[in-house]
Design a protein around this motif. Structure first.
Motif, short mmCIF file in Angstrom:
data_model
loop_
_atom_site.label_atom_id
_atom_site.label_comp_id
_atom_site.label_asym_id
_atom_site.label_seq_id
_atom_site.Cartn_x
_atom_site.Cartn_y
_atom_site.Cartn_z
N MET A 128 0.86 -1.20 0.00
CA MET A 128 0.00 0.00 0.00
C MET A 128 0.89 1.24 0.00
SD MET A 128 -3.10 1.02 0.03
CE MET A 128 -3.88 2.60 0.30
N ALA A 129 0.72 2.06 -1.03
CA ALA A 129 1.56 3.26 -1.13
C ALA A 129 1.13 4.33 -0.13
CB ALA A 129 1.51 3.82 -2.54
N GLN A 130 2.11 4.97 0.41
CA GLN A 130 1.83 6.00 1.40
C GLN A 130 2.57 7.26 0.98
OE1 GLN A 130 3.50 4.88 5.17
NE2 GLN A 130 3.17 6.91 6.03
N ARG A 131 1.94 8.40 1.13
CA ARG A 131 2.61 9.63 0.72
C ARG A 131 3.14 10.40 1.94
NH1 ARG A 131 0.50 13.90 -3.78
NH2 ARG A 131 0.47 12.00 -4.99
N ILE A 132 4.42 10.72 1.87
CA ILE A 132 5.02 11.51 2.95
C ILE A 132 5.18 12.93 2.45
CG2 ILE A 132 6.99 11.73 4.50
CD1 ILE A 132 7.74 8.87 3.58
N ARG A 133 4.47 13.84 3.07
CA ARG A 133 4.57 15.25 2.65
C ARG A 133 5.82 15.88 3.27
NH1 ARG A 133 1.03 17.18 -0.40
NH2 ARG A 133 1.97 19.23 -0.15
N LEU A 134 6.60 16.55 2.46
CA LEU A 134 7.84 17.14 2.97
C LEU A 134 7.86 18.66 2.80
CD1 LEU A 134 10.28 14.48 1.56
CD2 LEU A 134 9.63 14.78 3.94
N ALA A 135 7.48 19.12 1.60
CA ALA A 135 7.50 20.56 1.28
C ALA A 135 8.80 21.21 1.75
CB ALA A 135 6.29 21.26 1.90
N LYS A 136 9.92 20.65 1.32
CA LYS A 136 11.22 21.11 1.78
C LYS A 136 11.99 21.73 0.62
CE LYS A 136 15.02 19.40 4.53
NZ LYS A 136 15.73 18.24 5.02
N ARG A 137 12.47 22.93 0.84
CA ARG A 137 13.27 23.58 -0.20
C ARG A 137 14.50 22.75 -0.52
NH1 ARG A 137 13.75 28.92 -1.74
NH2 ARG A 137 15.90 29.14 -1.08
N VAL A 138 14.75 22.56 -1.83
CA VAL A 138 15.88 21.73 -2.24
C VAL A 138 17.20 22.37 -1.82
CG1 VAL A 138 17.10 20.87 -4.29
CG2 VAL A 138 14.64 20.54 -4.06
N VAL A 139 17.23 23.72 -1.82
CA VAL A 139 18.48 24.38 -1.44
C VAL A 139 18.51 24.72 0.06
CG1 VAL A 139 19.03 25.27 -3.74
CG2 VAL A 139 17.59 26.61 -2.21
N ALA A 140 17.74 23.98 0.86
CA ALA A 140 17.67 24.26 2.30
C ALA A 140 19.05 24.24 2.96
CB ALA A 140 16.74 23.25 2.99
N GLU A 141 19.88 23.30 2.56
CA GLU A 141 21.21 23.18 3.14
C GLU A 141 22.06 24.42 2.79
OE1 GLU A 141 22.52 21.45 5.30
OE2 GLU A 141 24.68 21.72 5.04
N SER A 142 21.95 24.84 1.54
CA SER A 142 22.67 26.03 1.09
C SER A 142 22.17 27.27 1.84
CB SER A 142 22.47 26.17 -0.42
OG SER A 142 22.83 27.44 -0.85
#
Lengths: 227, 130
Positions: free
Chosen positions: A1-15
């Motif tokens: 069963m597929a489950q969706r994990i919502r992240l909404a995280k900026r890809v350049v967060a580390e930068s």
């Protein structure tokens, strides 16, 4: 069963995290840091050479140079009388916050008033990466054409200061000053726009005054206001 | 060309998320690429696909949703999608506008499957020796 994990995280967060650290370091040291961006050949190095020659008696300055290869720009800056450190990015199209953090080991920030970061000549990627700078300065030059702003809207929209270089060549090109101003203001109604020629020196005083004023604000501990 | 660096950043974030969920199988990566994020969806997908293919989860689907530019007028509060070259409010003509959408590239979500069978990616199955 597929489950969706919502992240909404900026890809350049580390930068972004590293850039925030840089901004804090710069603010604590009271140093004015400007990140200069433009296409290759607009005159970033020429502007810094002229700035070095004219402001060296009153301000302690240094430059971090970013290029894919060679240390030619750093050599030019040193010849103009101020310290320069060259970063070669290899294939990299922009300077990263990590590279700036590493380069800071080469400078005694406490002994500086102004630190210029000359980004890799490119109007696309450098606009995306915060380097903790107080001001983003975007250059254009008359031979490039008056429509540069609308071709690279992100860079011009996010600019804190816009410099138009090579105004001595206006007559030799079909650059329309009115068209350029219209395009710039359509994207960025408020940033100061400074027209100058590094070759003749015309208009340079306005730029030097801008650097002086920003340096005073930085030395007074004024926080930056990133867009 | 910085899409390779962006893809690597995405992949590190995905790796960190999956490390917190031992036993889960990664099925899909969903990204949102703003019009002004500086990331070209096609190049980004290409770069990310190269990284995915080298991993234990090569069947992962990659979805990149483009997001148009969105502005909000600071004078009258009107929200609108502008032409890319003139950032002015169509309602009041105001030029003091804020980019409220389309500037970022972000990792929206992951789709995972909690499997009942072997929990490690193929090739990394381990046996309990207790």
């Amino acid at each position: 069963m597929a489950q969706r994990i919502r992240l909404a995280k900026r890809v350049v967060a580390e930068s972004d995290r590293l850039a925030a650290r840089l901004a804090e370091t710069f603010q604590r040291a009271g140093v004015f840091v400007a990140n200069l961006m433009s296409s290759p050949g607009s005159g970033k190095t020429s502007l810094l050479e002229e700035t070095a020659r004219r402001l060296a008696p009153e301000l302690r300055m240094a430059v971090i140079e970013g290029d894919l290869a060679t240390d030619r720009d750093a050599q030019r800056i040193r010849k103009a009388g101020i310290p320069a450190y060259q970063i070669n990015t290899g294939g990299g199209c922009h300077l990263s916050a990590r590279q700036i953090l590493d380069a800071l080991d080469r400078f005694d920030l406490a002994a500086l008033d102004v630190l210029f970061i000359e980004n890799v000549g490119n109007l696309i990627c450098p606009a995306e990466f915060d380097l903790g700078e107080r001001r983003r300065v975007v250059l254009a030059s008359t031979p490039e054409g008056d429509d540069k702003p609308i071709k690279y809207p992100v860079a011009f929209n996010k600019a804190d200061c816009i410099v138009l270089n090579k105004i001595d060549l206006l007559a030799a090109t079909n650059f329309s000053r009115d068209a350029f101003l219209g395009f710039v203001r359509g994207l960025n109604p408020a940033a100061p726009l400074i027209e100058l020629s590094c070759r003749t020196g015309e208009g340079l005083d306005a730029w030097l005054d801008y650097v002086r004023a920003e340096r005073r604000a930085a030395a007074a501990g004024a926080p930056r206001t990133p867009k | 060309m910085h899409e390779v660096a962006l893809a690597q950043a995405v992949w590190r974030q995905v790796g960190a998320e999956m490390a917190r969920r031992p036993g889960a199988r990664l099925a899909a990566i969903r990204l949102v690429a703003g019009r002004w994020s500086g990331a070209d969806p096609e190049s980004l997908e290409f770069a990310l696909r190269l990284l995915v293919n080298e991993s234990a989860w090569s069947k992962v689907a990659i979805h990149i949703r483009p997001l148009p530019l969105g502005l909000t007028c600071k004078t009258c509060g009107h929200a609108f999608e502008p032409p890319e070259t003139l950032l002015a409010c169509p309602a009041c003509g105001g030029r003091d506008v804020e980019v409220t959408q389309g500037r970022d590239l972000y990792l929206e979500s992951l789709e995972i499957e909690e499997s009942d069978g072997p929990t490690h990616p193929p090739g990394q199955t381990r046996r309990c020796r207790k």
